[in-house]
Design a protein around this motif. Structure first.
Motif, PDB file in Angstrom:
ATOM      1  N   PHE A 258       0.827  -1.200   0.000  1.00 50.45           N
ATOM      2  CA  PHE A 258       0.000   0.000   0.000  1.00 50.45           C
ATOM      3  C   PHE A 258       0.866   1.256   0.000  1.00 50.45           C
ATOM      4  N   ARG A 259       1.947   1.249   0.778  1.00 57.10           N
ATOM      5  CA  ARG A 259       2.848   2.417   0.795  1.00 57.10           C
ATOM      6  C   ARG A 259       3.399   2.694  -0.600  1.00 57.10           C
ATOM      7  N   GLU A 260       3.786   1.644  -1.305  1.00 54.99           N
ATOM      8  CA  GLU A 260       4.295   1.810  -2.670  1.00 54.99           C
ATOM      9  C   GLU A 260       3.208   2.385  -3.582  1.00 54.99           C
ATOM     10  N   PHE A 261       2.011   1.815  -3.481  1.00 48.79           N
ATOM     11  CA  PHE A 261       0.896   2.297  -4.295  1.00 48.79           C
ATOM     12  C   PHE A 261       0.610   3.776  -3.999  1.00 48.79           C
ATOM     13  N   ALA A 262       0.552   4.123  -2.720  1.00 46.01           N
ATOM     14  CA  ALA A 262       0.253   5.502  -2.322  1.00 46.01           C
ATOM     15  C   ALA A 262       1.338   6.445  -2.821  1.00 46.01           C
ATOM     16  N   ALA A 263       2.590   6.041  -2.722  1.00 51.29           N
ATOM     17  CA  ALA A 263       3.690   6.896  -3.192  1.00 51.29           C
ATOM     18  C   ALA A 263       3.612   7.115  -4.701  1.00 51.29           C
TER      19      ALA A 263
ATOM     20  N   LEU B 216      -7.794  21.865   0.294  1.00 48.09           N
ATOM     21  CA  LEU B 216      -8.890  20.909   0.138  1.00 48.09           C
ATOM     22  C   LEU B 216      -8.423  19.718  -0.695  1.00 48.09           C
ATOM     23  N   ALA B 217      -7.612  19.972  -1.720  1.00 46.02           N
ATOM     24  CA  ALA B 217      -7.093  18.890  -2.557  1.00 46.02           C
ATOM     25  C   ALA B 217      -6.282  17.904  -1.709  1.00 46.02           C
ATOM     26  N   GLU B 218      -5.439  18.433  -0.822  1.00 45.62           N
ATOM     27  CA  GLU B 218      -4.658  17.559   0.058  1.00 45.62           C
ATOM     28  C   GLU B 218      -5.579  16.737   0.952  1.00 45.62           C
ATOM     29  N   ASP B 219      -6.621  17.373   1.492  1.00 44.14           N
ATOM     30  CA  ASP B 219      -7.576  16.659   2.337  1.00 44.14           C
ATOM     31  C   ASP B 219      -8.275  15.542   1.557  1.00 44.14           C
ATOM     32  N   LEU B 220      -8.662  15.834   0.322  1.00 43.38           N
ATOM     33  CA  LEU B 220      -9.338  14.825  -0.497  1.00 43.38           C
ATOM     34  C   LEU B 220      -8.420  13.642  -0.793  1.00 43.38           C
ATOM     35  N   VAL B 221      -7.150  13.925  -1.073  1.00 43.25           N
ATOM     36  CA  VAL B 221      -6.200  12.848  -1.346  1.00 43.25           C
ATOM     37  C   VAL B 221      -5.999  11.998  -0.092  1.00 43.25           C
ATOM     38  N   GLN B 222      -5.876  12.645   1.060  1.00 42.06           N
ATOM     39  CA  GLN B 222      -5.722  11.895   2.304  1.00 42.06           C
ATOM     40  C   GLN B 222      -6.940  11.015   2.573  1.00 42.06           C
ATOM     41  N   GLU B 223      -8.120  11.580   2.372  1.00 40.18           N
ATOM     42  CA  GLU B 223      -9.349  10.813   2.574  1.00 40.18           C
ATOM     43  C   GLU B 223      -9.409   9.633   1.598  1.00 40.18           C
ATOM     44  N   THR B 224      -9.032   9.885   0.367  1.00 39.57           N
ATOM     45  CA  THR B 224      -9.027   8.825  -0.648  1.00 39.57           C
ATOM     46  C   THR B 224      -8.063   7.706  -0.263  1.00 39.57           C
ATOM     47  N   LEU B 225      -6.846   8.080   0.126  1.00 38.80           N
ATOM     48  CA  LEU B 225      -5.870   7.059   0.499  1.00 38.80           C
ATOM     49  C   LEU B 225      -6.302   6.310   1.758  1.00 38.80           C
ATOM     50  N   GLY B 226      -6.960   7.011   2.676  1.00 39.18           N
ATOM     51  CA  GLY B 226      -7.491   6.348   3.863  1.00 39.18           C
ATOM     52  C   GLY B 226      -8.544   5.320   3.514  1.00 39.18           C
ATOM     53  N   ARG B 227      -9.414   5.679   2.608  1.00 38.17           N
ATOM     54  CA  ARG B 227     -10.457   4.736   2.174  1.00 38.17           C
ATOM     55  C   ARG B 227      -9.852   3.573   1.396  1.00 38.17           C
ATOM     56  N   MET B 228      -8.831   3.864   0.607  1.00 42.25           N
ATOM     57  CA  MET B 228      -8.153   2.798  -0.132  1.00 42.25           C
ATOM     58  C   MET B 228      -7.479   1.821   0.825  1.00 42.25           C
ATOM     59  N   TYR B 229      -6.902   2.334   1.908  1.00 40.84           N
ATOM     60  CA  TYR B 229      -6.213   1.476   2.860  1.00 40.84           C
ATOM     61  C   TYR B 229      -7.177   0.485   3.512  1.00 40.84           C
ATOM     62  N   THR B 230      -8.404   0.949   3.765  1.00 38.54           N
ATOM     63  CA  THR B 230      -9.367   0.056   4.422  1.00 38.54           C
ATOM     64  C   THR B 230      -9.778  -1.110   3.533  1.00 38.54           C
ATOM     65  N   VAL B 231      -9.706  -0.937   2.212  1.00 43.71           N
ATOM     66  CA  VAL B 231     -10.074  -2.033   1.313  1.00 43.71           C
ATOM     67  C   VAL B 231      -8.853  -2.712   0.699  1.00 43.71           C
ATOM     68  N   TRP B 232      -7.671  -2.303   1.103  1.00 43.95           N
ATOM     69  CA  TRP B 232      -6.458  -2.799   0.461  1.00 43.95           C
ATOM     70  C   TRP B 232      -6.319  -4.316   0.587  1.00 43.95           C
TER      71      TRP B 232
ATOM     72  N   ARG C 260      -9.514  -8.269  -5.695  1.00 40.46           N
ATOM     73  CA  ARG C 260     -10.756  -8.339  -6.480  1.00 40.46           C
ATOM     74  C   ARG C 260     -10.944  -7.112  -7.368  1.00 40.46           C
ATOM     75  N   ILE C 261     -10.117  -6.116  -7.191  1.00 41.89           N
ATOM     76  CA  ILE C 261     -10.217  -4.892  -7.993  1.00 41.89           C
ATOM     77  C   ILE C 261      -9.211  -4.997  -9.138  1.00 41.89           C
ATOM     78  N   ASP C 262      -9.712  -4.906 -10.359  1.00 43.41           N
ATOM     79  CA  ASP C 262      -8.853  -5.060 -11.533  1.00 43.41           C
ATOM     80  C   ASP C 262      -7.844  -3.929 -11.683  1.00 43.41           C
ATOM     81  N   ASN C 263      -8.269  -2.708 -11.400  1.00 45.91           N
ATOM     82  CA  ASN C 263      -7.426  -1.539 -11.627  1.00 45.91           C
ATOM     83  C   ASN C 263      -7.415  -0.662 -10.371  1.00 45.91           C
ATOM     84  N   PRO C 264      -6.490  -0.881  -9.450  1.00 49.13           N
ATOM     85  CA  PRO C 264      -6.463  -0.091  -8.209  1.00 49.13           C
ATOM     86  C   PRO C 264      -6.305   1.407  -8.456  1.00 49.13           C
TER      87      PRO C 264
END
Length: 169
Positions: free
Chosen positions: A10-15, A35-51, A56-60
């Motif tokens: 996940f760290r590699e993906f996020a980087a 706001l853009a930074e906040d949205l990216v953080q929220e997105t990466l947080g949500r991605m981490y929960t499903v990582w 099952r996700i074809d294109n992360p």
């Protein structure tokens, strides 16, 4: 051991994706970098929960972009999204060091509705197909086409004669 490799993956993906997500978020927010930074953080947080289920996700990367756009749209629906506390009232907008075209386009994007802005960014900045854009926004392809036509008409109306001016630069 397996948990550690997931975290490292996940760290590699996020980087790898953070810069791209940030650029997209800046466009969606019309240059509001905080706001853009906040949205990216929220997105990466949500991605981490499903990582853990990411196999099952074809294109992360595409899934992360979808999460970003949906997070942006959810933020825009909140009543507090348009409130901006300031110490003093600004005298006026200044272009600063930005080129005139960038400032004009960001200003024009600001005047679009959030879903129209999302369609323009996904279709013309991210170069996504109508189908991909429809999937991200969870709407029909016809709705994407309609929004794109209306949004582009609004942008042309707002930029008016200045668009030809910018084309000659």
């Amino acid at each position: 051991m397996r948990r550690q490799s997931r975290s490292e993956d996940f760290r590699e993906f996020a980087a790898e994706r953070a810069g791209h997500l940030y650029r997209s978020a800046c466009l969606l927010t019309c240059g509001d970098t905080h706001l853009a930074e906040d949205l990216v953080q929220e997105t990466l947080g949500r991605m981490y929960t499903v990582w853990g289920r990411i196999t099952r996700i074809d294109n992360p990367a595409g899934y992360a972009q979808t999460v970003l756009v949906r997070t942006f749209l959810a933020h825009q629906r909140r009543r507090s999204a348009t409130e901006r506390p300031v110490g003093e009232m600004p005298e006026g907008a200044s272009a600063g060091d930005d080129p005139a075209l960038r400032v004009a386009l960001l200003d024009a994007l600001t005047r679009l509705a959030p879903k129209d802005r999302a369609v323009v960014v996904l279709r013309y900045w991210e170069d996504r197909s109508i189908g991909e854009t429809a999937d991200v926004l969870n709407v029909s392809s016809a709705a994407v086409r309609t929004r794109a036509v209306r949004a582009l008409a609004k942008l042309r109306e707002q930029l008016g004669g200045s668009l030809a001016e910018f084309a000659s630069l």
